[in-house]
Structures are given as C-alpha cells and as structure tokens.
Write a protein that holds these residues in place. Structure first.
Motif, PDB file in Angstrom:
ATOM      1  N   ARG A 147     116.351  93.969   5.475  1.00  0.00           N
ATOM      2  CA  ARG A 147     116.725  95.290   5.971  1.00  0.00           C
ATOM      3  C   ARG A 147     116.078  96.322   5.033  1.00  0.00           C
ATOM      4  O   ARG A 147     116.289  96.288   3.820  1.00  0.00           O
ATOM      5  N   VAL A 148     115.285  97.194   5.605  1.00  0.00           N
ATOM      6  CA  VAL A 148     114.501  98.134   4.804  1.00  0.00           C
ATOM      7  C   VAL A 148     114.852  99.561   5.222  1.00  0.00           C
ATOM      8  O   VAL A 148     114.927  99.880   6.425  1.00  0.00           O
TER       9      VAL A 148
ATOM     10  N   GLN B 296     115.073  87.533   7.217  1.00  0.00           N
ATOM     11  CA  GLN B 296     114.780  88.930   7.508  1.00  0.00           C
ATOM     12  C   GLN B 296     115.213  89.826   6.347  1.00  0.00           C
ATOM     13  O   GLN B 296     116.076  89.460   5.545  1.00  0.00           O
TER      14      GLN B 296
ATOM     15  N   THR C  75     115.283  99.606   9.151  1.00  0.00           N
ATOM     16  CA  THR C  75     114.411  98.795  10.005  1.00  0.00           C
ATOM     17  C   THR C  75     114.521  97.348   9.538  1.00  0.00           C
ATOM     18  O   THR C  75     114.862  97.068   8.385  1.00  0.00           O
ATOM     19  N   ILE C  76     114.257  96.425  10.443  1.00  0.00           N
ATOM     20  CA  ILE C  76     114.323  94.994  10.131  1.00  0.00           C
ATOM     21  C   ILE C  76     112.892  94.433  10.075  1.00  0.00           C
ATOM     22  O   ILE C  76     112.102  94.644  11.000  1.00  0.00           O
ATOM     23  N   GLU C  77     112.592  93.719   9.004  1.00  0.00           N
ATOM     24  CA  GLU C  77     111.274  93.121   8.836  1.00  0.00           C
ATOM     25  C   GLU C  77     111.415  91.611   8.687  1.00  0.00           C
ATOM     26  O   GLU C  77     112.324  91.121   7.993  1.00  0.00           O
ATOM     27  N   ASP C  78     110.536  90.875   9.355  1.00  0.00           N
ATOM     28  CA  ASP C  78     110.525  89.411   9.251  1.00  0.00           C
ATOM     29  C   ASP C  78     109.717  88.974   8.037  1.00  0.00           C
ATOM     30  O   ASP C  78     108.620  89.480   7.775  1.00  0.00           O
ATOM     31  N   ILE C  79     110.266  88.014   7.314  1.00  0.00           N
ATOM     32  CA  ILE C  79     109.598  87.448   6.132  1.00  0.00           C
ATOM     33  C   ILE C  79     109.369  85.963   6.376  1.00  0.00           C
ATOM     34  O   ILE C  79     110.281  85.248   6.834  1.00  0.00           O
TER      35      ILE C  79
ATOM     36  N   VAL D 260     116.366  98.199  -0.122  1.00  0.00           N
ATOM     37  CA  VAL D 260     116.123  97.009   0.698  1.00  0.00           C
ATOM     38  C   VAL D 260     117.256  96.028   0.457  1.00  0.00           C
ATOM     39  O   VAL D 260     117.969  96.107  -0.554  1.00  0.00           O
TER      40      VAL D 260
ATOM     41  N   LYS E 220     104.960  93.680   0.339  1.00  0.00           N
ATOM     42  CA  LYS E 220     105.232  94.563   1.480  1.00  0.00           C
ATOM     43  C   LYS E 220     105.076  96.023   1.025  1.00  0.00           C
ATOM     44  O   LYS E 220     104.901  96.315  -0.161  1.00  0.00           O
ATOM     45  N   ASP E 221     105.166  96.927   1.970  1.00  0.00           N
ATOM     46  CA  ASP E 221     105.031  98.347   1.666  1.00  0.00           C
ATOM     47  C   ASP E 221     106.287  98.846   0.959  1.00  0.00           C
ATOM     48  O   ASP E 221     107.326  99.081   1.591  1.00  0.00           O
TER      49      ASP E 221
END
Length: 249
Positions: free
Chosen positions: A231-232, A229, A239-243, A168, A131-132
């Motif tokens: 938390r970033v 998910q 922000t919340i990102e799905d993994i 994160v 991920k970024d």
C-alpha cells in the motif's frame, strides 16, 4: 651420456688407430692388458654385454671399453678419421614430442527474450526491487519449527526502506510463495503469521524488517517466486502495487 663419451674417446683412438696401417702401429707403444669377457653394461634401463669382437680391457687397473659398442647403444653415430686420427661421435637429435591439449571453452550466447512473457530471470538471494520512492529486499527464505510439533514452516524475511515517499506498508494477507511448481499461501496456523512490523506504516526515511510465514514447505527446490502487495501513499491517496520476487536457491 656425456660422461660415457668423455671416458671412452681415448681408448677408441688407440684401438682404431692401431688397426689402420703398420706404419701407425709402429708409432705406438705396445702394452699388456687383460680381456674381460664377463663385463656387463647397464645403459639406461637395460643390461647388455659387449660382442666378442669388441672386448673390454683391464689395463693398469683401469677399464677400457669398446667405443662403438657403447656409442651405438646410446643411439649415437660413430666413425673414425684415419688421417686426423679422430673418433667422431654424434649424438642423436632430441626427440620432439608435440603434445596437443584440447581445452573445452564455454561459449556464452546472449538471447534477447524480453518479449517472451514466459521468460523469467532468477537471481540468488538477497534480491532487491527498486520502486518509485521505496525499495524492498527479499533477504532469505528460512525454515523453522515454531510450535515444536514437527510442522514445517518457512519464513520469507523482508526489508522495506522508504527513501522518498510519504508512507508505505506491506500487505501480507494474500502473499503467495511458489517453489518450483508448488504454490503455498500464508500460514493458517493462527497468530504470528507475519511480523508485527507489517501492521504499521513505514514513513519516509524509515526502514523495517520482518517476515511472512508459510506452512508445509519443502526446501528441496531450485527456483522460487514470492508475491504480495504494497500500500503506497505519496500524499494524494493510497494505491496498491504488486510486488514479485523471482529467486533461485
């Protein structure tokens, strides 16, 4: 075969030459020999006897064999040149057996299914998602029996590395594990449902390893999916990102 030919040429010359003309017969010395009617020959894998008109001779302690009989049994052509008094023996041409070997060749066909929403690529563990600013690795899916009561439990072991972002953290509460067609939620067995490491944030240049625990898992599967998910925070807010990991056994 060559040893046979070498040993029998001399006798053939004598026998055939004496039968050509009386003039030639007077040029040779008459000898006394014994006919052997009980002599047998083993040629390769067969045992044969010479015909009555081609006898075996015993002369002076040596055995003289009929050249034509032996040569023909060896598959050779034989002839006698009366002028040169030479026995001609020609070996048969070697049999060439052409062996055809059929080999099954696997043909690889590349199909572009990137536009198909149902197309999933499964990789063997471990699998890493980049991920970024951070990366996550699903290291293994392992069964254990934590409470000793025979309850099947499975741990999904993860490693999170923060490479270039403020912080994160893993959000394991609503994680789901799907093995083939069966989906499992996070364990409801009380404490220890996931590693304590996930309760803390992972700062830049840090990495942490831990697990998420699932109940009632049958490990006889071929493909699986792990979803949760993250938390970033890049310094400007969360922000919340799905993994999602797609893997195979």
């Amino acid at each position: 075969m060559k040893a046979w030919k070498a040993s029998i040429i001399g006798f053939t010359v004598g026998v055939l030459a004496m039968g050509t003309t009386p003039v030639l017969a007077n040029a040779y010395k008459k000898v006394e020999a014994y006919l052997m009617h009980d002599a047998m020959f083993q040629i390769d894998d067969k045992v044969v006897t010479s015909p009555s008109d081609q006898p075996v001779l015993n002369y002076n302690g040596y055995i003289y064999v009929p050249t034509r009989f032996v040569a023909e049994n060896l598959g050779c052509e034989i002839g006698f040149d009366a002028v040169t008094r030479r026995v001609n023996i020609i070996s048969p041409e070697p049999e060439v057996v052409e062996k055809v070997v059929e080999k099954e060749v696997e043909k690889i066909v590349y199909v572009d299914k990137t536009d198909d929403p149902n197309y999933v690529v499964y990789d063997k563990l471990p699998v890493t998602i980049y991920k970024d600013g951070y990366e996550i690795t699903l290291k293994s899916i392992m069964m254990d029996d934590e409470d000793g009561a025979g309850v099947k439990r499975t741990r999904a072991y993860l490693k999170v590395e923060n490479t270039d972002i403020d912080r994160v953290s893993v959000m394991p509460l609503e994680a789901k594990l799907t093995l083939d067609d069966t989906t499992y939620d996070v364990s409801v067995s009380g404490g220890g449902r996931w590693s304590d490491e996930w309760s803390n944030k992972i700062n830049e240049d840090e990495e942490k390893e831990g697990y998420i625990l699932f109940d009632g898992i049958d490990h006889d599967y071929s493909t699986g999916t792990l979803e949760f998910q993250m938390r970033v925070n890049d310094g400007s807010g969360d922000t919340i990102e799905d993994i999602k990991f797609d893997f195979k056994k």
